[in-house]
Write an enzyme that holds these catalytic residues in place. Structure first.
Site, short mmCIF file in Angstrom:
data_model
loop_
_atom_site.label_atom_id
_atom_site.label_comp_id
_atom_site.label_asym_id
_atom_site.label_seq_id
_atom_site.Cartn_x
_atom_site.Cartn_y
_atom_site.Cartn_z
NE ARG A 46 40.27 30.30 43.05
CZ ARG A 46 39.43 30.46 41.77
NH1 ARG A 46 38.09 30.27 41.40
NH2 ARG A 46 40.53 31.21 40.99
CG ASP A 152 29.00 36.38 36.97
OD1 ASP A 152 29.79 36.64 35.92
OD2 ASP A 152 29.13 35.31 37.80
#
Length: 279
Positions: A46, A152
């Site tokens: 990532r 979020d």
């Protein structure tokens, strides 16, 4: 003739145990997400995109950026890269059936106020599924003060949810009648949520471990497939905070692999990852 120096391909850069431990500690401090050694490859995969974007030669150089004057901004990008955003419309459909058939009909008619929180909303499919459920189950919805809060920690996901545009194939899981009523085709590959649906949902970036700026209580909280990334003490604190922000008898929906057993005694388990506040 001079050569142009280029940063090594981040795919070839090794992430040492010490560097992984440093990054994992930062992620946990900021987001509460616990990354065990088994997640080392995930972190490497990532974050190497961040190394490529910043043209950095090593993870040590990346850590130096996090410690530098632009560290706070890069920290946000790091969390955006690390967080998993697996979602979909009407995922775990029994929750929406319970919402429509059990929770909504039992709401007190006096005041006609309804508040639902999608905590860890990812790219927005969950709160829009909630909104479609309200529209279908409440013919008099226009007479209610109804709002859905969608939050979020990943700011990129919040932006996607706010835009309300998705690949057409993702909308295939929306029941046909709801898709026809609330989804607009922009072209052969893209759809958009109807303005009336967007008006029900407010998207905000929010770290669940930080301060919650909301005022007033919620009738229901959807927090699904989020707490699996937290350790048990963090889960317990989060469930306590959810209990404190729910109305008496309010409902909490969690993910299929999540449980409140031996974590919180403030909720009654109603079955299939649905819980009701009891104290």
């Amino acid at each position: 003739m001079s050569a142009t120096l280029q940063a090594p391909d981040p795919g070839e850069i090794q992430l040492s145990a010490a560097e992984f431990a440093d990054l994992a500690a930062r992620v946990r401090r900021v987001s509460g997400i616990a990354l065990g050694e088994g997640k080392r490859d995930l972190v490497h995969g990532r974050l190497r995109r961040r190394l490529r974007a910043l043209r950095l030669p090593s993870f040590a150089a990346y850590i130096a950026v996090l410690d530098g004057p632009e560290g706070a901004e890069e920290e946000v990008r790091m969390i955006n890269a690390i967080t998993t955003n697996l979602t979909g419309f009407f995922r775990e459909p029994h929750h929406f059936a319970h919402l429509a058939q059990q929770l909504l009909p039992a709401l007190p008619r006096q005041g006609r106020r309804l508040r639902i929180w999608s905590a860890g909303c990812s790219s927005g499919e969950e709160p829009y599924s909630i909104a479609m459920t309200l529209c279908q189950a409440m013919p008099d919805l226009a007479q209610w003060d109804a709002r859905i809060l969608a939050t979020d920690i990943d700011t990129d996901m919040v932006a996607l949810g706010t835009a309300g545009r998705y690949a057409a194939e993702r909308a295939a899981s929306i029941p046909p009648a709801l898709r026809q009523a609330h989804v607009r085709a922009l072209d052969a590959e893209t759809v958009e949520m109807a303005p009336s649906l967007k008006a029900l949902v407010r998207f905000l970036p929010l770290n669940l471990l930080g301060a919650w700026p909301m005022r007033g209580r919620f009738d229901a909280v959807f927090c699904r497939n989020v707490v699996i990334y937290f350790d048990k003490p963090t889960q317990a604190r989060l469930f306590d905070r959810f209990a404190d922000i729910l109305v008496p008898g309010g409902h909490l929906y969690v993910g299929h692999s999540e449980t409140l057993h031996r974590v919180s005694d403030r909720f009654q388990h109603l079955g299939r990852t649905v819980h009701r506040l009891v104290r």
